[in-house]
Design a protein around this motif. Structure first.
Motif, short mmCIF file in Angstrom:
data_model
loop_
_atom_site.label_atom_id
_atom_site.label_comp_id
_atom_site.label_asym_id
_atom_site.label_seq_id
_atom_site.Cartn_x
_atom_site.Cartn_y
_atom_site.Cartn_z
N SER A 118 0.85 -0.97 -0.07
CA SER A 118 -0.07 -0.03 0.05
C SER A 118 0.95 1.29 -0.12
O SER A 118 0.71 2.00 -0.63
N TRP A 119 1.79 1.23 0.71
CA TRP A 119 2.86 2.61 0.94
C TRP A 119 3.34 2.60 -0.42
O TRP A 119 3.46 3.72 -0.85
N ALA A 120 3.89 1.51 -0.96
CA ALA A 120 4.81 1.51 -2.37
C ALA A 120 3.76 1.95 -3.50
O ALA A 120 4.17 2.91 -4.21
N ARG A 121 2.70 1.78 -3.41
CA ARG A 121 1.46 2.13 -4.27
C ARG A 121 1.13 3.54 -4.23
O ARG A 121 1.03 4.29 -5.17
N LYS A 122 1.15 4.08 -2.94
CA LYS A 122 0.89 5.40 -2.63
C LYS A 122 2.06 6.38 -3.23
O LYS A 122 1.93 7.51 -3.53
N ASN A 123 3.10 5.59 -3.16
CA ASN A 123 4.27 6.49 -3.62
C ASN A 123 4.78 6.26 -5.04
O ASN A 123 5.93 6.56 -5.44
N ASP A 124 3.94 5.62 -5.70
CA ASP A 124 4.22 5.06 -7.19
C ASP A 124 5.71 4.41 -7.40
O ASP A 124 6.23 4.59 -8.21
N ASP A 155 11.30 -7.72 8.70
CA ASP A 155 10.97 -6.46 7.90
C ASP A 155 10.56 -6.84 6.56
O ASP A 155 10.94 -7.60 5.74
N THR A 156 9.52 -6.11 6.17
CA THR A 156 9.11 -6.08 4.48
C THR A 156 9.58 -4.76 4.18
O THR A 156 9.25 -3.58 4.56
N ALA A 157 10.33 -4.67 3.07
CA ALA A 157 10.97 -3.54 2.46
C ALA A 157 10.72 -3.25 0.68
O ALA A 157 10.44 -4.21 0.17
N VAL A 158 10.81 -2.00 0.49
CA VAL A 158 10.88 -1.91 -0.84
C VAL A 158 12.09 -1.07 -1.36
O VAL A 158 12.77 -0.21 -0.62
N VAL A 159 12.64 -1.62 -2.43
CA VAL A 159 13.79 -1.01 -2.93
C VAL A 159 13.45 0.41 -3.46
O VAL A 159 12.67 0.63 -4.04
N ILE A 160 14.38 1.39 -3.01
CA ILE A 160 14.17 2.75 -3.37
C ILE A 160 15.46 3.21 -4.01
O ILE A 160 16.42 2.94 -3.79
N ALA A 161 15.24 4.44 -4.92
CA ALA A 161 16.32 4.98 -5.56
C ALA A 161 17.21 6.09 -4.22
O ALA A 161 16.44 6.15 -3.36
N LEU A 162 18.47 6.32 -4.64
CA LEU A 162 19.27 6.76 -3.66
C LEU A 162 18.49 8.25 -3.31
O LEU A 162 18.58 8.79 -2.43
N ASP A 163 17.78 8.99 -4.40
CA ASP A 163 17.61 10.46 -4.11
C ASP A 163 16.08 10.36 -3.66
O ASP A 163 15.22 11.31 -3.54
N PHE A 164 15.27 9.06 -3.45
CA PHE A 164 14.03 9.18 -3.30
C PHE A 164 13.81 9.54 -1.60
O PHE A 164 14.59 9.08 -0.64
N GLU A 165 12.86 10.57 -1.36
CA GLU A 165 12.64 11.08 0.10
C GLU A 165 11.36 10.08 0.51
O GLU A 165 10.33 10.01 0.18
N VAL A 166 11.90 9.31 1.75
CA VAL A 166 10.93 8.36 2.53
C VAL A 166 10.05 9.30 3.38
O VAL A 166 10.64 10.22 3.97
N GLY A 202 6.26 9.15 5.56
CA GLY A 202 5.19 8.47 6.12
C GLY A 202 5.63 7.57 7.14
O GLY A 202 6.85 7.87 7.78
N GLU A 203 5.23 6.47 7.40
CA GLU A 203 5.32 5.62 8.61
C GLU A 203 6.63 4.81 8.26
O GLU A 203 7.32 4.19 9.10
N ALA A 204 7.18 4.86 6.98
CA ALA A 204 8.03 3.70 6.49
C ALA A 204 9.52 4.36 7.34
O ALA A 204 9.70 5.67 7.43
N MET A 205 10.29 3.19 7.48
CA MET A 205 11.81 3.64 8.16
C MET A 205 12.84 3.53 6.85
O MET A 205 12.42 2.99 5.66
N GLU A 206 13.69 3.94 6.91
CA GLU A 206 14.97 3.90 5.82
C GLU A 206 15.93 3.12 6.38
O GLU A 206 16.29 3.08 7.38
N GLY A 207 16.51 2.40 5.29
CA GLY A 207 17.71 1.46 5.73
C GLY A 207 18.49 1.08 4.35
O GLY A 207 18.06 1.54 3.29
#
Length: 149
Positions: free
Chosen positions: A36-42, A68-79, A81-86
């Motif tokens: 759901s979070w990944a969908r909201k953030n395209d 942990d359930t994670a989505v791979v993100i680009a280096l310049d993506f701004e996290v 909402g509730e998601a943590m960054e790692g």
């Protein structure tokens, strides 16, 4: 059993964590939360989702196991909402593609270690990770990433 070897680079991730026994409804709910979070953030259609157990269930009490359930993100993506960054550390992995069913995964666990050892590889002391793309989720498939050396 098909297996390929893949060198995975270090990856930036946005993740959600569950603390408690592995498996069951809590992990399913966590997967839905990250999708759901990944969908909201395209991100859902273009990214990869990882399921990462953080503790060995034989060494950690079930109520303290972290998943942990994670989505791979680009280096310049701004996290946001509730998601943590790692970071996912990457490395060399034996990759198996399976049907995402309890039966297929149980059968895979029975044969995975001998299959890896026949290839002259050893399993590193790191978590075995689940990997999904949006297409794989629609096909009820997953990849199991076994850290090897």
């Amino acid at each position: 059993m098909d297996m390929m070897i893949e060198e995975i680079p270090e990856l930036r991730i946005a993740y959600f964590r569950n603390i408690g026994p592995y498996g069951g409804e809590a992990n399913k709910e966590l997967m839905e939360k990250v999708k759901s979070w990944a969908r909201k953030n395209d991100l859902l259609e273009s990214s990869v989702i990882l399921g990462i157990p953080q503790d060995h269930p034989d060494l950690t009490p079930p109520e303290a196991c972290r998943y942990d359930t994670a989505v791979v993100i680009a280096l310049d993506f701004e996290v946001r909402g509730e998601a943590m960054e790692g970071t996912f550390p990457g490395g060399t992995y034996a990759v198996f593609t399976l049907d995402h069913t309890e039966e297929a995964i149980t059968e895979w666990w029975k044969h995975m270690i001998p299959h890896i050892e026949r290839r002259g590889l050893a399993i590193r002391n790191q978590p075995i990770v689940e990997r999904y793309t949006d297409e794989m989720i629609r096909q009820h498939r997953c990849e199991m990433l076994v850290p090897v050396e």
